[in-house]
Design a protein around this motif. Structure first.
Motif, PDB file in Angstrom:
ATOM      1  N   HIS A  26       0.830  -1.203   0.000  1.00 62.40           N
ATOM      2  CA  HIS A  26       0.000   0.000   0.000  1.00 62.40           C
ATOM      3  C   HIS A  26       0.866   1.255   0.000  1.00 62.40           C
ATOM      4  O   HIS A  26       0.577   2.218  -0.719  1.00 62.40           O
ATOM      5  CB  HIS A  26      -0.910   0.016   1.225  1.00 62.40           C
ATOM      6  CG  HIS A  26      -2.157  -0.776   1.055  1.00 62.40           C
ATOM      7  ND1 HIS A  26      -2.912  -1.202   2.130  1.00 62.40           N
ATOM      8  CD2 HIS A  26      -2.812  -1.224  -0.045  1.00 62.40           C
ATOM      9  CE1 HIS A  26      -3.966  -1.866   1.697  1.00 62.40           C
ATOM     10  NE2 HIS A  26      -3.931  -1.903   0.378  1.00 62.40           N
ATOM     11  N   ALA A  27       1.912   1.257   0.794  1.00 64.48           N
ATOM     12  CA  ALA A  27       2.754   2.453   0.922  1.00 64.48           C
ATOM     13  C   ALA A  27       3.313   2.881  -0.423  1.00 64.48           C
ATOM     14  O   ALA A  27       3.228   4.070  -0.796  1.00 64.48           O
ATOM     15  CB  ALA A  27       3.890   2.202   1.914  1.00 64.48           C
ATOM     16  N   VAL A  28       3.863   1.934  -1.174  1.00 66.12           N
ATOM     17  CA  VAL A  28       4.475   2.329  -2.439  1.00 66.12           C
ATOM     18  C   VAL A  28       3.415   2.703  -3.467  1.00 66.12           C
ATOM     19  O   VAL A  28       3.614   3.632  -4.266  1.00 66.12           O
ATOM     20  CB  VAL A  28       5.436   1.251  -2.992  1.00 66.12           C
ATOM     21  CG1 VAL A  28       6.588   1.010  -2.030  1.00 66.12           C
ATOM     22  CG2 VAL A  28       4.716  -0.060  -3.299  1.00 66.12           C
ATOM     23  N   HIS A  29       2.289   2.034  -3.462  1.00 68.36           N
ATOM     24  CA  HIS A  29       1.234   2.356  -4.428  1.00 68.36           C
ATOM     25  C   HIS A  29       0.663   3.753  -4.166  1.00 68.36           C
ATOM     26  O   HIS A  29       0.512   4.558  -5.098  1.00 68.36           O
ATOM     27  CB  HIS A  29       0.128   1.306  -4.365  1.00 68.36           C
ATOM     28  CG  HIS A  29      -0.910   1.478  -5.434  1.00 68.36           C
ATOM     29  ND1 HIS A  29      -0.643   1.261  -6.764  1.00 68.36           N
ATOM     30  CD2 HIS A  29      -2.210   1.872  -5.366  1.00 68.36           C
ATOM     31  CE1 HIS A  29      -1.738   1.492  -7.476  1.00 68.36           C
ATOM     32  NE2 HIS A  29      -2.700   1.872  -6.648  1.00 68.36           N
ATOM     33  N   ILE A  48       8.860  -4.446   4.244  1.00 67.32           N
ATOM     34  CA  ILE A  48       8.493  -3.070   3.872  1.00 67.32           C
ATOM     35  C   ILE A  48       9.658  -2.402   3.159  1.00 67.32           C
ATOM     36  O   ILE A  48       9.487  -1.760   2.114  1.00 67.32           O
ATOM     37  CB  ILE A  48       8.082  -2.267   5.125  1.00 67.32           C
ATOM     38  CG1 ILE A  48       6.818  -2.858   5.761  1.00 67.32           C
ATOM     39  CG2 ILE A  48       7.859  -0.792   4.769  1.00 67.32           C
ATOM     40  CD1 ILE A  48       6.529  -2.338   7.158  1.00 67.32           C
ATOM     41  N   ARG A  49      10.846  -2.554   3.713  1.00 65.62           N
ATOM     42  CA  ARG A  49      12.032  -1.940   3.096  1.00 65.62           C
ATOM     43  C   ARG A  49      12.276  -2.488   1.686  1.00 65.62           C
ATOM     44  O   ARG A  49      12.711  -1.750   0.793  1.00 65.62           O
ATOM     45  CB  ARG A  49      13.262  -2.168   3.979  1.00 65.62           C
ATOM     46  CG  ARG A  49      13.277  -1.322   5.241  1.00 65.62           C
ATOM     47  CD  ARG A  49      14.526  -1.594   6.061  1.00 65.62           C
ATOM     48  NE  ARG A  49      14.508  -0.854   7.310  1.00 65.62           N
ATOM     49  CZ  ARG A  49      14.876   0.417   7.443  1.00 65.62           C
ATOM     50  NH1 ARG A  49      15.304   1.081   6.379  1.00 65.62           N
ATOM     51  NH2 ARG A  49      14.826   1.012   8.616  1.00 65.62           N
ATOM     52  N   ALA A  50      11.994  -3.763   1.474  1.00 67.68           N
ATOM     53  CA  ALA A  50      12.188  -4.346   0.143  1.00 67.68           C
ATOM     54  C   ALA A  50      11.289  -3.660  -0.885  1.00 67.68           C
ATOM     55  O   ALA A  50      11.732  -3.343  -1.997  1.00 67.68           O
ATOM     56  CB  ALA A  50      11.914  -5.849   0.183  1.00 67.68           C
ATOM     57  N   PRO A  84      11.266   5.109   5.223  1.00 68.72           N
ATOM     58  CA  PRO A  84      11.517   3.830   5.891  1.00 68.72           C
ATOM     59  C   PRO A  84      10.658   3.677   7.144  1.00 68.72           C
ATOM     60  O   PRO A  84      10.290   4.674   7.789  1.00 68.72           O
ATOM     61  CB  PRO A  84      13.003   3.907   6.251  1.00 68.72           C
ATOM     62  CG  PRO A  84      13.579   4.894   5.294  1.00 68.72           C
ATOM     63  CD  PRO A  84      12.496   5.901   5.040  1.00 68.72           C
ATOM     64  N   PRO A  85      10.350   2.433   7.501  1.00 63.23           N
ATOM     65  CA  PRO A  85       9.389   2.211   8.580  1.00 63.23           C
ATOM     66  C   PRO A  85       9.901   2.610   9.964  1.00 63.23           C
ATOM     67  O   PRO A  85      11.056   2.364  10.313  1.00 63.23           O
ATOM     68  CB  PRO A  85       9.133   0.700   8.518  1.00 63.23           C
ATOM     69  CG  PRO A  85      10.348   0.135   7.856  1.00 63.23           C
ATOM     70  CD  PRO A  85      10.798   1.179   6.879  1.00 63.23           C
TER      71      PRO A  85
END
Length: 198
Positions: free
Chosen positions: A41-44, A66-68, A80-81
């Motif tokens: 979701h974050a990247v989208h 998440i980092r990946a 970054p998380p």
């Protein structure tokens, strides 16, 4: 980590959620995502809404995944998380004018949901917007047979989990000065609820 974690549900629901965020986050600047999960979701959303600074967060065990996703997308506005356990301090200090969470309330125990809203009280600005996606009961009753079956499966897996009452979540939101401004029906009998402060 070479393989990115993948959630089919996040892939399916990202466009309907994005339509809600386009409207309600149009004038926002800094978003705290609670429970970023795989990072999909974050990247989208960060790619589609470049005016937002999207701050991911989750338990440390999920940070590698998440980092990946973040590293593959290489978006300047997806951060970054943060290590965030809703039950514990420290929460990020005030400075977020929006927050988003998807499919978290039914995984958390109710005491953790209450703790999440206490943390949001400290993190959100005076005019902030909160959007939460997931299944909800209404008046203590399930809105579909599929949600009832999902709730039973959750409770069989762990007694603290379960589909939450919309009215109970509304009361927590009201307790920190949030007024519900939208309720949008989503696929698979889910809702996207939006509250605003001020």
């Amino acid at each position: 980590m070479t393989d990115k974690p993948f959630s089919p549900a996040a892939e399916r629901n990202r466009e309907p959620i994005l339509a809600v965020l386009r409207e309600h986050f149009a004038a926002r600047r800094r978003v705290l995502e609670i429970g970023s999960g795989t990072g999909q979701h974050a990247v989208h959303f960060a790619a589609a809404l470049p005016h937002l600074q999207w701050q991911t967060s989750d338990l440390p065990a999920n940070h590698a995944g998440i980092r990946a996703w973040l590293e593959a997308a290489a978006l300047p506005n997806a951060l970054p998380p943060l290590a965030l356990d809703v039950r514990m301090a420290p929460w990020p200090a005030r400075g977020f004018d929006a927050a988003f969470s998807a499919n978290t309330l039914h995984i958390l125990g109710w005491a953790e949901v209450e703790a999440m809203f206490r943390g949001l009280d400290a993190a959100l600005d005076a005019d902030a917007v909160l959007a939460i996606y997931g299944p909800f009961k209404r008046g203590g009753l399930h809105t579909s047979d599929s949600n009832a079956a999902f709730d039973a499966a959750l409770r069989a897996q762990a007694a603290h989990m379960g589909v939450r009452d919309l009215e109970a979540v509304d009361a927590l939101a009201a307790g920190i000065g949030l007024r519900r401004v939208a309720e949008v029906a989503m696929p698979a009998n889910n809702l996207c609820l939006v509250w605003r402060r001020g």
